[in-house]
Design a protein around this motif. Structure first.
Motif, PDB file in Angstrom:
ATOM      1  N   UNK A 120     -29.337 -20.196  21.193  1.00 24.33           N
ATOM      2  CA  UNK A 120     -28.773 -21.518  20.904  1.00 24.33           C
ATOM      3  C   UNK A 120     -27.319 -21.401  20.439  1.00 24.33           C
ATOM      4  N   UNK A 121     -26.537 -22.456  20.665  1.00 25.85           N
ATOM      5  CA  UNK A 121     -25.117 -22.421  20.272  1.00 25.85           C
ATOM      6  C   UNK A 121     -24.927 -22.074  18.788  1.00 25.85           C
TER       7      UNK A 121
ATOM      8  N   UNK B 132     -26.406 -19.937  17.131  1.00 22.74           N
ATOM      9  CA  UNK B 132     -26.439 -18.483  16.995  1.00 22.74           C
ATOM     10  C   UNK B 132     -25.035 -17.908  17.191  1.00 22.74           C
ATOM     11  N   UNK B 133     -24.339 -18.444  18.174  1.00 22.71           N
ATOM     12  CA  UNK B 133     -22.985 -17.963  18.440  1.00 22.71           C
ATOM     13  C   UNK B 133     -22.060 -18.321  17.279  1.00 22.71           C
TER      14      UNK B 133
ATOM     15  N   UNK C 140     -22.693 -15.924  14.568  1.00 19.67           N
ATOM     16  CA  UNK C 140     -22.117 -14.611  14.915  1.00 19.67           C
ATOM     17  C   UNK C 140     -20.629 -14.595  14.587  1.00 19.67           C
ATOM     18  N   UNK C 141     -19.934 -15.660  14.994  1.00 20.68           N
ATOM     19  CA  UNK C 141     -18.481 -15.703  14.791  1.00 20.68           C
ATOM     20  C   UNK C 141     -18.106 -15.925  13.336  1.00 20.68           C
TER      21      UNK C 141
END
Lengths: 354, 354
Positions: free
Chosen positions: A38-39, A41-42, A45-46
């Motif tokens: 899912x977005x 998650x990104x 991460x960032x």
């Protein structure tokens, strides 16, 4: 052989599915999820604080443990996390299987089980699946040092009902029973509701399949506090800090978008239903799958031939050489477009007369 | 005890230094680097292709292995990577120490060695450091199943010259000798040039200290191809995919900014020299350090008291309870500002009369 070679450990390693590092193949060979996570998650991460990359992570991955306990409605101390479920299972084998009696797992199942057993010198026996490739709970009534059941099983894709798992649990209350539920989110029946009834039950899960995060290496185990504590002690005897600073927030974020998760599970299951039908149209016998892959054979063509022919067309599926399963292909469910290309390739490979 | 508890593994886990998850402490207790990794590392982290998070990473971390082989001028097949050097060492213990004879490591050294030995049921003996806390190469001339030398040693911070390491290697050509060079970049003398002469030598390194990447979990081993192959086989018997998709490019990027690397090593070493002088001014006896930490005792004040007093002031250093070292503190080199605050705190703790 040189003298220093004498004490080098001899092992028969697990052979993972091929991981081509280029992008121009259709990869249906290691049961990955064809969709991104899912977005959120990104974003997580960032958002990892670069200024803290130099600091060790939390040794117990507390944020992720707490998020999982909350997600699954468990008590504090009921979750253990590791570097994929392989890491969790490897530690569980070392932690729980210290008996002289053999542990039991089916003859056809995840092929890492015998590798870990050999690695850790754990005796084991393998009750055969029945002629329909089903696990027979009554085979697990004999004396043993532990039981491991992949449910749904791999590479067969077939699940056991909770009642059948409970039959195995009832017969094995003096040893640890591991339910490896790597694929359960795709339609299997979890034994999580039995955790409180069976203190000796350990449920193992992974982020690599349903949560589309094979690249970030997250797995976990759920069980009673005594089992989780024992796993933690063994982990602290191997590696204090197995999880990266990226894995933990990524794992937490994945739990926070339930709608995305459910929607993408549904997409995989829909594509699975379509693919099964398409394979059957082409003459394949396909097992009833509760996982994100299909296990199928063509009565007129060898598994190895089909594997090689697909590989030439840059479509990677998995083929095993074991006697009982060598005519089968294990085909991961990809996107609709990927499965359509698989079917087109099969149309080339399989002559019209069938 | 319940029946299912009987076969749970009993272990005495390693106890890592405290990892407070808040930012308001001065953390000088786990030998991390006080600086962030180079900007290129962050770029590499952010450039990881989110669309491929769902795919397993390369099982052998080929990009990182090749980058390390190139960086150190080694042949193909001479590098093995793992989840921090703890993972690499843990696998090396399992791979190489399968003799009935005891392995040897000093009585005062990295305290994970006896934990792994116990975990993998490897007999071991610990030749004592001399009265100046130095390793005596002649102690390693007895029959053994392998040798492990941390060089520079921890927690003493003292290094062995290459000639002394070679003395140990010459006397131990029938077993594997591991040189754990976690701290070598801070002024130690590496045995890498001896790799071609001693096929039984394995050099282990980490990204957690000099490369300021403890949070991303990267360690590696260098040795002849036979040793590296054996490590790989054992790794494939434990976990096919231990490294995340983030760790590998991050590890590669760190090797690409040599100027940043050298400059920040120099900063740590300069701060170390300043800190040693300051501690000595305050009456401490400080060992000659070749690492990113100092090992020091105050002749008039107990190690435990100093540890507790610093802790109350939110300055975390490391204190060990072992008989020979319990009066010492192991103090990681932080930034100049952090070390100034440490000195100010010591001025409060240590009465004027000393």
């Amino acid at each position: 052989m040189k003298k220093w070679e004498e004490n080098i450990r001899k092992v028969s390693p697990y052979v993972p599915g091929e991981q081509p590092q280029t992008g121009d193949v259709i990869k249906l060979n290691t049961n990955e999820n064809p969709y991104p996570p899912s977005p959120g998650v990104y974003e997580a991460y960032c958002a990892v604080d670069f200024g803290r990359f130099g600091l060790y992570p939390d040794p117990v991955s507390g944020d992720l443990v707490r998020a999982l306990e909350k997600y699954y409605g468990l008590r504090e101390g009921q979750v253990f996390v590791g570097v994929g479920s392989d890491d969790v299972l490897s530690i569980a084998f070392q932690t729980f299987f210290n008996s002289d009696r053999p542990i039991l797992f089916p003859d056809v199942t995840y092929s890492f089980y015998p590798v870990w057993a050999a690695m850790y010198r754990i005796p084991y026996e393998c009750p055969p699946l029945d002629e329909n490739f089903r696990i027979r709970p009554k085979d697990y009534r004999r004396e043993n040092g532990g039981v491991v059941i992949a449910n749904p099983n791999a590479p067969t894709s077939i699940g056991l009902a909770r009642g059948q798992m409970e039959e195995i649990l009832r017969a094995n209350q003096d040893v640890i029973v591991i339910a490896d539920e790597a694929y359960v989110d795709f339609g299997g029946e979890t034994v999580l509701p039995l955790l409180d009834r069976y203190e000796n039950l350990l449920v193992v899960r992974t982020y690599s399949k349903s949560r589309a995060l094979a690249g970030m290496r997250i797995g976990f185990a759920m069980g009673n506090e005594r089992l989780i504590q024992a796993l933690g002690d063994v982990k602290e005897s191997i590696n204090s800090y197995p999880m990266t600073r990226a894995s933990v927030p990524v794992g937490v974020a994945s739990l926070e978008d339930e709608e995305y998760f459910r929607e993408h599970l549904r997409m995989v299951m829909d594509t699975r239903a379509w693919s099964k039908g398409q394979l059957e149209k082409r003459g394949f016998q396909v097992m009833e799958s509760q996982a994100n892959f299909l296990f199928a054979r063509h009565p007129e063509m060898s598994g190895e031939y089909l594997f090689e022919q697909l590989r030439e067309r840059k479509i990677f599926v998995r083929h095993f050489s074991g006697e009982r399963i060598k005519e089968y292909l294990r085909i991961t469910i990809g996107t609709d477009a990927q499965m359509e290309r698989l079917m087109a390739a099969l149309d080339e490979i399989i002559p019209d007369l069938f």
